[in-house]
Scaffold this motif. Structure first.
Motif, PDB file in Angstrom:
ATOM      1  N   GLU A 121       0.819  -1.202   0.000  1.00 14.98           N
ATOM      2  CA  GLU A 121       0.000   0.000   0.000  1.00 14.98           C
ATOM      3  C   GLU A 121       0.861   1.264   0.000  1.00 14.98           C
ATOM      4  O   GLU A 121       0.568   2.233  -0.719  1.00 14.98           O
ATOM      5  N   VAL A 122       1.932   1.251   0.791  1.00 13.95           N
ATOM      6  CA  VAL A 122       2.834   2.410   0.825  1.00 13.95           C
ATOM      7  C   VAL A 122       3.527   2.578  -0.522  1.00 13.95           C
ATOM      8  O   VAL A 122       3.611   3.686  -1.062  1.00 13.95           O
ATOM      9  N   ARG A 123       4.024   1.488  -1.071  1.00  9.95           N
ATOM     10  CA  ARG A 123       4.706   1.569  -2.368  1.00  9.95           C
ATOM     11  C   ARG A 123       3.790   2.136  -3.438  1.00  9.95           C
ATOM     12  O   ARG A 123       4.176   3.042  -4.191  1.00  9.95           O
ATOM     13  N   ASP A 124       2.577   1.615  -3.505  1.00  9.25           N
ATOM     14  CA  ASP A 124       1.647   2.076  -4.536  1.00  9.25           C
ATOM     15  C   ASP A 124       1.266   3.538  -4.323  1.00  9.25           C
ATOM     16  O   ASP A 124       1.078   4.289  -5.297  1.00  9.25           O
ATOM     17  N   ALA A 125       1.167   3.946  -3.063  1.00  8.77           N
ATOM     18  CA  ALA A 125       0.833   5.342  -2.783  1.00  8.77           C
ATOM     19  C   ALA A 125       1.967   6.269  -3.218  1.00  8.77           C
ATOM     20  O   ALA A 125       1.719   7.348  -3.781  1.00  8.77           O
ATOM     21  N   VAL A 126       3.206   5.854  -2.976  1.00  8.20           N
ATOM     22  CA  VAL A 126       4.355   6.654  -3.413  1.00  8.20           C
ATOM     23  C   VAL A 126       4.375   6.747  -4.934  1.00  8.20           C
ATOM     24  O   VAL A 126       4.562   7.831  -5.505  1.00  8.20           O
ATOM     25  N   ARG A 127       4.168   5.623  -5.612  1.00  7.84           N
ATOM     26  CA  ARG A 127       4.164   5.622  -7.077  1.00  7.84           C
ATOM     27  C   ARG A 127       3.076   6.543  -7.625  1.00  7.84           C
ATOM     28  O   ARG A 127       3.331   7.353  -8.527  1.00  7.84           O
ATOM     29  N   ASP A 128       1.873   6.444  -7.064  1.00  7.08           N
ATOM     30  CA  ASP A 128       0.770   7.274  -7.551  1.00  7.08           C
ATOM     31  C   ASP A 128       1.038   8.754  -7.283  1.00  7.08           C
ATOM     32  O   ASP A 128       0.676   9.621  -8.102  1.00  7.08           O
ATOM     33  N   HIS A 129       1.649   9.055  -6.149  1.00  5.45           N
ATOM     34  CA  HIS A 129       1.983  10.445  -5.842  1.00  5.45           C
ATOM     35  C   HIS A 129       2.987  10.994  -6.849  1.00  5.45           C
ATOM     36  O   HIS A 129       2.852  12.133  -7.320  1.00  5.45           O
ATOM     37  N   LEU A 130       3.992  10.192  -7.176  1.00  7.64           N
ATOM     38  CA  LEU A 130       4.996  10.629  -8.140  1.00  7.64           C
ATOM     39  C   LEU A 130       4.377  10.831  -9.526  1.00  7.64           C
ATOM     40  O   LEU A 130       4.680  11.810 -10.213  1.00  7.64           O
ATOM     41  N   LEU A 131       3.513   9.924  -9.923  1.00 10.02           N
ATOM     42  CA  LEU A 131       2.870  10.075 -11.231  1.00 10.02           C
ATOM     43  C   LEU A 131       1.950  11.283 -11.258  1.00 10.02           C
ATOM     44  O   LEU A 131       1.860  11.996 -12.268  1.00 10.02           O
ATOM     45  N   ALA A 172       5.730   6.864 -17.804  1.00 11.78           N
ATOM     46  CA  ALA A 172       5.407   5.447 -17.974  1.00 11.78           C
ATOM     47  C   ALA A 172       5.851   4.674 -16.747  1.00 11.78           C
ATOM     48  O   ALA A 172       6.795   5.063 -16.053  1.00 11.78           O
ATOM     49  N   VAL A 173       5.141   3.584 -16.476  1.00 14.12           N
ATOM     50  CA  VAL A 173       5.567   2.613 -15.478  1.00 14.12           C
ATOM     51  C   VAL A 173       6.394   1.567 -16.206  1.00 14.12           C
ATOM     52  O   VAL A 173       5.983   1.055 -17.254  1.00 14.12           O
ATOM     53  N   THR A 174       7.568   1.278 -15.681  1.00 12.61           N
ATOM     54  CA  THR A 174       8.442   0.287 -16.295  1.00 12.61           C
ATOM     55  C   THR A 174       8.734  -0.824 -15.278  1.00 12.61           C
ATOM     56  O   THR A 174       8.134  -0.865 -14.204  1.00 12.61           O
ATOM     57  N   GLY A 175       9.625  -1.716 -15.626  1.00 12.59           N
ATOM     58  CA  GLY A 175       9.997  -2.770 -14.685  1.00 12.59           C
ATOM     59  C   GLY A 175       8.944  -3.844 -14.554  1.00 12.59           C
ATOM     60  O   GLY A 175       8.043  -3.991 -15.387  1.00 12.59           O
ATOM     61  N   SER A 176       9.016  -4.582 -13.443  1.00 10.79           N
ATOM     62  CA  SER A 176       8.183  -5.776 -13.275  1.00 10.79           C
ATOM     63  C   SER A 176       6.701  -5.463 -13.158  1.00 10.79           C
ATOM     64  O   SER A 176       5.854  -6.308 -13.465  1.00 10.79           O
ATOM     65  N   GLN A 230       5.067  -8.330  -3.755  1.00  5.88           N
ATOM     66  CA  GLN A 230       5.111  -7.348  -2.667  1.00  5.88           C
ATOM     67  C   GLN A 230       6.486  -6.757  -2.447  1.00  5.88           C
ATOM     68  O   GLN A 230       6.633  -5.755  -1.750  1.00  5.88           O
ATOM     69  N   TRP A 231       7.519  -7.364  -3.042  1.00  3.61           N
ATOM     70  CA  TRP A 231       8.874  -6.855  -2.873  1.00  3.61           C
ATOM     71  C   TRP A 231       9.342  -6.015  -4.058  1.00  3.61           C
ATOM     72  O   TRP A 231      10.453  -5.504  -4.056  1.00  3.61           O
ATOM     73  N   SER A 232       8.509  -5.862  -5.060  1.00  2.00           N
ATOM     74  CA  SER A 232       8.894  -5.072  -6.232  1.00  2.00           C
ATOM     75  C   SER A 232       9.051  -3.602  -5.849  1.00  2.00           C
ATOM     76  O   SER A 232       8.327  -3.083  -5.001  1.00  2.00           O
ATOM     77  N   ASP A 233      10.021  -2.952  -6.502  1.00  2.00           N
ATOM     78  CA  ASP A 233      10.217  -1.530  -6.232  1.00  2.00           C
ATOM     79  C   ASP A 233       9.463  -0.695  -7.266  1.00  2.00           C
ATOM     80  O   ASP A 233       8.620  -1.205  -8.005  1.00  2.00           O
ATOM     81  N   ILE A 234       9.769   0.606  -7.322  1.00  2.00           N
ATOM     82  CA  ILE A 234       9.080   1.521  -8.236  1.00  2.00           C
ATOM     83  C   ILE A 234      10.011   1.859  -9.391  1.00  2.00           C
ATOM     84  O   ILE A 234      11.143   2.296  -9.168  1.00  2.00           O
ATOM     85  N   ASP A 235       9.541   1.658 -10.603  1.00  2.00           N
ATOM     86  CA  ASP A 235      10.301   1.985 -11.808  1.00  2.00           C
ATOM     87  C   ASP A 235       9.432   2.870 -12.697  1.00  2.00           C
ATOM     88  O   ASP A 235       8.357   2.448 -13.140  1.00  2.00           O
ATOM     89  N   LEU A 249      12.465   1.159   0.396  1.00  2.00           N
ATOM     90  CA  LEU A 249      11.833   1.202  -0.916  1.00  2.00           C
ATOM     91  C   LEU A 249      12.772   1.892  -1.905  1.00  2.00           C
ATOM     92  O   LEU A 249      13.267   2.993  -1.642  1.00  2.00           O
ATOM     93  N   GLU A 250      13.010   1.249  -3.029  1.00  2.00           N
ATOM     94  CA  GLU A 250      13.836   1.822  -4.087  1.00  2.00           C
ATOM     95  C   GLU A 250      12.932   2.449  -5.144  1.00  2.00           C
ATOM     96  O   GLU A 250      11.957   1.838  -5.580  1.00  2.00           O
ATOM     97  N   VAL A 251      13.291   3.663  -5.544  1.00  2.00           N
ATOM     98  CA  VAL A 251      12.537   4.376  -6.576  1.00  2.00           C
ATOM     99  C   VAL A 251      13.497   4.698  -7.716  1.00  2.00           C
ATOM    100  O   VAL A 251      14.459   5.441  -7.529  1.00  2.00           O
ATOM    101  N   ASP A 252      13.247   4.116  -8.884  1.00  2.00           N
ATOM    102  CA  ASP A 252      14.077   4.354 -10.062  1.00  2.00           C
ATOM    103  C   ASP A 252      13.291   5.207 -11.053  1.00  2.00           C
ATOM    104  O   ASP A 252      12.216   4.799 -11.501  1.00  2.00           O
ATOM    105  N   ILE A 253      13.835   6.366 -11.391  1.00  2.00           N
ATOM    106  CA  ILE A 253      13.172   7.240 -12.363  1.00  2.00           C
ATOM    107  C   ILE A 253      14.130   7.500 -13.516  1.00  2.00           C
ATOM    108  O   ILE A 253      15.233   8.021 -13.312  1.00  2.00           O
ATOM    109  N   ALA A 254      13.727   7.109 -14.715  1.00  2.00           N
ATOM    110  CA  ALA A 254      14.508   7.369 -15.918  1.00  2.00           C
ATOM    111  C   ALA A 254      14.070   8.706 -16.492  1.00  2.00           C
ATOM    112  O   ALA A 254      12.913   8.863 -16.900  1.00  2.00           O
ATOM    113  N   PHE A 255      14.968   9.677 -16.488  1.00  2.00           N
ATOM    114  CA  PHE A 255      14.703  10.973 -17.106  1.00  2.00           C
ATOM    115  C   PHE A 255      15.311  10.953 -18.505  1.00  2.00           C
ATOM    116  O   PHE A 255      16.510  10.692 -18.655  1.00  2.00           O
TER     117      PHE A 255
END
Length: 243
Positions: free
Chosen positions: A5-15, A28-32, A40-45, A93-99
């Motif tokens: 829930e925390v991971r998804d909330a962080v991802r949605d906030h960033l988007l 775009a969402v990338t990765g797994s 549940q262990w996937s990070d944010i890409d 939590l790892e957050v990977d952002i490709a600029f």
């Protein structure tokens, strides 16, 4: 450890922030998780297409992530015209952002889900050639042998581990499977013997022998002549200096 829930909330906030950032013309969402995978262990890409200087947008987003999520550290991985900025948050939590420049906003492989914007056509990363993987593998085998002869145990262990990785890559190329965890057990099980259990001459010599045998066996499935030539050279056991 973070929750889903925390991971998804962080991802949605960033988007959501990307949608409201006038310099970001695509996300775009990338990765797994791009295509409904992950666990549940996937990070944010994420990938952002940037209109204007990358550094300006990256600096602003870096300040935002440190301010709003108390980031602990970050580092950059350049890839072509893109820069992957990788953040570590306090809950691991790892957050990977490709600029990437707006004109280069495009998938680099199948793991891509456009959130907004108009990506350019997909361009896959080049697949390593069998020749290059084979060369790297015998190179690593030779260097592992020399390190054992020089009593450089840690270096030998690193070369053996890299050799194992290239054997897996060769098997993946043969079977059309990019990731080692997708390979069948009959390929991966014999490589258990290549794991180094202690840093001493006998154990490193044993593990190197197992890794070399695995390389020769893999090559023998597609090029028996080359496998035989390499076996004659790589089969010479390492001896320490003075022996």
């Amino acid at each position: 450890m973070y929750s889903v829930e925390v991971r998804d909330a962080v991802r949605d906030h960033l988007l959501g922030g990307a949608i409201n950032d006038s310099t970001i013309v695509g996300a775009a969402v990338t990765g797994s998780q791009a295509l409904g995978g992950g666990d549940q262990w996937s990070d944010i890409d994420l990938a952002f297409g940037v209109d204007g200087p990358l550094e300006t947008t990256m600096h602003r987003w870096t300040e935002l992530i440190y301010r709003e999520f108390a980031a602990v550290h970050h580092w950059d991985l350049p890839y072509g015209s893109a820069i992957y900025r990788v953040f570590l948050l306090p809950d691991a939590l790892e957050v990977d952002i490709a600029f990437m420049p707006a004109a280069e906003f495009r998938p680099r492989g199948p793991s891509w889900r456009t959130v907004f914007g108009h990506p350019a056509p997909r361009v896959d990363a080049p697949t390593p050639s069998r020749r290059d993987l084979t060369g790297l593998a015998w190179h690593h085998a030779l260097h592992a042998r020399v390190c054992i002869r020089r009593s450089r145990w840690w270096q030998a262990e690193q070369w053996i581990g890299s050799l194992r990785g290239h054997v897996l890559a060769l098997a993946g190329l043969r079977l059309g499977r990019a990731a080692a965890h997708l390979l069948p057990a009959d390929v991966t099980a014999p490589l258990t013997a290549t794991l180094v259990r202690s840093l001493d001459e006998a154990e490193l010599t044993r593990a190197l022998g197992a890794a070399t045998a695995a390389l020769v066996a893999e090559l023998g499935l597609v090029d028996r002549e080359l496998a035989g030539r390499l076996a004659n050279i790589l089969g010479d056991p390492p001896r320490r200096l003075g022996q």
